[in-house]
Scaffold this motif. Structure first.
Motif, PDB file in Angstrom:
ATOM      1  N   ARG A 189       0.857  -1.186   0.000  1.00  0.00           N
ATOM      2  CA  ARG A 189       0.000   0.000   0.000  1.00  0.00           C
ATOM      3  C   ARG A 189       0.889   1.230   0.000  1.00  0.00           C
ATOM      4  NH1 ARG A 189       0.013   2.679   4.878  1.00  0.00           N
ATOM      5  NH2 ARG A 189       0.818   1.507   6.675  1.00  0.00           N
ATOM      6  N   TRP A 190       0.275   2.378  -0.259  1.00  0.00           N
ATOM      7  CA  TRP A 190       1.018   3.629  -0.191  1.00  0.00           C
ATOM      8  C   TRP A 190       1.025   4.158   1.235  1.00  0.00           C
ATOM      9  CZ3 TRP A 190       3.811   3.993  -4.211  1.00  0.00           C
ATOM     10  CH2 TRP A 190       3.330   3.713  -5.495  1.00  0.00           C
ATOM     11  N   PRO A 191       2.018   4.928   1.620  1.00  0.00           N
ATOM     12  CA  PRO A 191       1.969   5.544   2.959  1.00  0.00           C
ATOM     13  C   PRO A 191       0.812   6.525   3.031  1.00  0.00           C
ATOM     14  CG  PRO A 191       3.753   6.485   1.650  1.00  0.00           C
ATOM     15  CD  PRO A 191       3.235   5.306   0.872  1.00  0.00           C
ATOM     16  N   THR A 192       0.273   6.667   4.206  1.00  0.00           N
ATOM     17  CA  THR A 192      -0.835   7.618   4.375  1.00  0.00           C
ATOM     18  C   THR A 192      -0.341   9.060   4.329  1.00  0.00           C
ATOM     19  OG1 THR A 192      -0.578   7.440   6.776  1.00  0.00           O
ATOM     20  CG2 THR A 192      -2.198   5.986   5.725  1.00  0.00           C
ATOM     21  N   ALA A 193       0.879   9.255   4.740  1.00  0.00           N
ATOM     22  CA  ALA A 193       1.523  10.567   4.690  1.00  0.00           C
ATOM     23  C   ALA A 193       3.021  10.334   4.625  1.00  0.00           C
ATOM     24  CB  ALA A 193       1.158  11.406   5.913  1.00  0.00           C
ATOM     25  N   LEU A 194       3.762  11.341   4.187  1.00  0.00           N
ATOM     26  CA  LEU A 194       5.209  11.173   4.058  1.00  0.00           C
ATOM     27  C   LEU A 194       5.884  10.922   5.399  1.00  0.00           C
ATOM     28  CD1 LEU A 194       6.142  13.848   1.353  1.00  0.00           C
ATOM     29  CD2 LEU A 194       5.627  11.404   1.064  1.00  0.00           C
ATOM     30  N   ALA A 195       5.263  11.389   6.483  1.00  0.00           N
ATOM     31  CA  ALA A 195       5.850  11.163   7.810  1.00  0.00           C
ATOM     32  C   ALA A 195       5.937   9.677   8.130  1.00  0.00           C
ATOM     33  CB  ALA A 195       5.025  11.890   8.861  1.00  0.00           C
ATOM     34  N   GLU A 196       5.098   8.857   7.480  1.00  0.00           N
ATOM     35  CA  GLU A 196       5.123   7.418   7.725  1.00  0.00           C
ATOM     36  C   GLU A 196       6.400   6.765   7.168  1.00  0.00           C
ATOM     37  OE1 GLU A 196       2.025   3.601   7.397  1.00  0.00           O
ATOM     38  OE2 GLU A 196       1.582   5.490   6.359  1.00  0.00           O
ATOM     39  N   LEU A 197       7.107   7.466   6.311  1.00  0.00           N
ATOM     40  CA  LEU A 197       8.348   6.943   5.740  1.00  0.00           C
ATOM     41  C   LEU A 197       9.536   7.100   6.690  1.00  0.00           C
ATOM     42  CD1 LEU A 197       8.023   8.417   2.134  1.00  0.00           C
ATOM     43  CD2 LEU A 197       7.527   6.065   2.839  1.00  0.00           C
TER      44      LEU A 197
END
Length: 497
Positions: free
Chosen positions: A405-413
């Motif tokens: 899945r894609w991250p919900t927001a860049l902070a999740e990276l």
């Protein structure tokens, strides 16, 4: 006598006509007087001109001495000889610039000429997630077959992350040869199309090696001290960003992404603009010196029309202003150097405060040489935005491969895939992240600060300033090619008179 018989006689005046006649000696006396007056005026003008030139040179040399003294204190290695002596060297045996001329020699002489024709344009302008047409792939295979050894050697650049090229400065600095630097573009073109064929053939490892080699081709320029060299570096890196975006839009299981992301992360923070403006400052100072000493001529450095008599007279008038114009150029470029050292998010506002060289005869050379800096600065800021978007895009793809899945927001990276979210060069705020039905977009607001780059399929317009990196959902990748368009009919020449 009768009144009718009287007729009045007109009065007769005895006029001395000699009063209106000028004797021949008197006429020549006036000619001599006029000639003497003109001669005195010319002598006076010439004397004033010589005095003005002498004063202009004296004041200019004082300003130049002050500028040199200040630079020696602020940046001891600013002059050309010291600058080139302190440039970064590539590790022994790992200098990528040594490969560029070899790749050029192995590349077919007709490389790229066919695909450069306008008849291919509509078939080349497709979305990254759409495959190239069979005719394009056929032509690319033919081209690469003629330059297979060049492609293999170019691929080895993956193991050469840095380069150093010795620069031999000519007396007319603008004639300095940078052929190997320009040939980096052709190396990039070979690698770009090898990425396409490797991806089409399912050779993920070869495609990954091509992409890293492509980025390293850009890095081969290193810290070359010319703005034109750094423009080549920016152009090749931009090709790399587009090639990575295309590759990830064609396959859902790309490999070696962590290594590629690390290389992009390092390269995105290279002070490319600083390399260029420091070098231009040293090179232009040498050019002024050579023009003043006669080692270079204005006909060589500026325009061949300076061989004309009137142009040479104009140069004679300007030459006394060379020291002052040289000091002005040093000051102007030093301001650029200091601004290029600042955090990149501060640079656009700082560079906007630098005045345009005045349109005055005493600023002839600076007015010709300096405006290019602004264009390169804008290209640099946009290039950094593109590279940072690519870093985040690769991190998002790595996240998707692991989590489906894609991250919900860049902070999740953070921190597994990124130490921190990179900042937009134009705002000093984190890059933007937009989730769409068919994928995600990482984008910068651009110099106009509009931030309208969060789309997948809308092509950039001529006024586009944003940078973006697009990632499609796996099911929307590797889409069928568009229907082939018939080849344009050849224009028939009318043989009739």
């Amino acid at each position: 006598m009768q009144e009718a018989d009287f007729v009045a006689e007109p009065p007769v005046y005895d006029v001395d006509r000699s009063f209106f006649e000028v004797s021949r000696p008197s006429r020549w006396r006036w000619v001599r007087r006029i000639g003497v007056s003109i001669a005195v005026s010319l002598v006076g003008y010439g004397g004033c001109t010589l005095v003005d030139r002498s004063l202009a040179r004296r004041d200019g040399e004082r300003a130049l001495t002050a500028a040199h003294t200040q630079l020696d204190e602020q940046d001891p290695n600013w002059s050309w000889d010291r600058l080139v002596a302190t440039r970064q060297n590539a590790p022994e045996g790992k200098n990528s610039t040594e490969l560029i001329p070899k790749i050029k020699k192995l590349t077919h002489a007709e490389w790229g000429k066919e695909l450069a024709k306008g008849t291919w344009k509509s078939r080349l302008d497709v979305q990254p997630n759409v495959r190239y047409s069979p005719s394009i792939l056929k032509e690319v295979r033919r081209e690469l077959a003629t330059s297979a050894d060049a492609a293999a050697l170019a691929r080895s650049l993956k193991d050469y992350p840095s380069g150093h090229r010795e620069i031999v400065l000519k007396p007319n600095v603008l004639d300095t040869v940078l052929q190997d630097t320009q040939d980096t573009r052709q190396t990039a073109d070979v690698l770009r199309w090898d990425v396409v064929l490797a991806t089409e053939d399912g050779d993920r490892s070869r495609a990954a090696d091509d992409l890293l080699a492509l980025l390293n081709a850009s890095r081969s320029v290193g810290d070359e001290p010319f703005l034109v060299s750094q423009l080549v570096r920016m152009a090749v890196r931009a090709i790399t960003v587009k090639s990575v975006e295309w590759h990830l839009a064609q396959t859902a299981d790309a490999v070696k992404l962590k290594e590629l992301q690390a290389a992009f992360t390092e390269d995105a923070e290279e002070p490319i603009l600083l390399y260029g403006v420091r070098g231009e400052r040293a090179a232009f100072d040498r050019l002024f010196e050579n023009l003043d000493s006669g080692a270079a001529t204005p006909a060589q450095a500026i325009d061949r029309s300076f061989q004309d008599t009137w142009a040479q007279l104009g140069w004679w008038h300007y030459r006394s202003n060379l020291p002052a114009d040289r000091a002005y150029t040093l000051s102007w470029l030093t301001q650029c150097v200091e601004f290029a050292r600042r955090p990149i998010s501060e640079q656009p506002a700082l560079f906007a405060t630098i005045p345009v060289p005045p349109n005055e005869p005493t600023r002839m050379l600076s007015r010709l040489l300096l405006p290019a800096v602004d264009r390169v600065a804008h290209a640099h800021w946009r290039g950094v935005a593109e590279a940072r978007c690519a870093v985040v895009g690769i991190a998002c793809e790595r996240f998707r491969q692991q989590h489906k899945r894609w991250p919900t927001a860049l902070a999740e990276l953070v921190p597994a895939y990124l130490p921190a979210v990179p900042l937009d060069p134009y705002t000093a705020e984190p890059l933007r992240f937009t989730k769409l039905e068919q994928g995600v977009v990482i984008h910068s607001v651009g110099k106009d600060l509009r931030g309208d780059g969060g789309t997948l399929n809308a092509p950039p317009s001529p006024t586009t300033t944003y940078s973006r990196f697009r990632l499609w959902n796996p099911e929307h990748r590797h889409q069928p090619p568009l229907p082939e368009e018939p080849a344009p009919e050849q224009e028939q020449q009318n043989d009739n008179p």
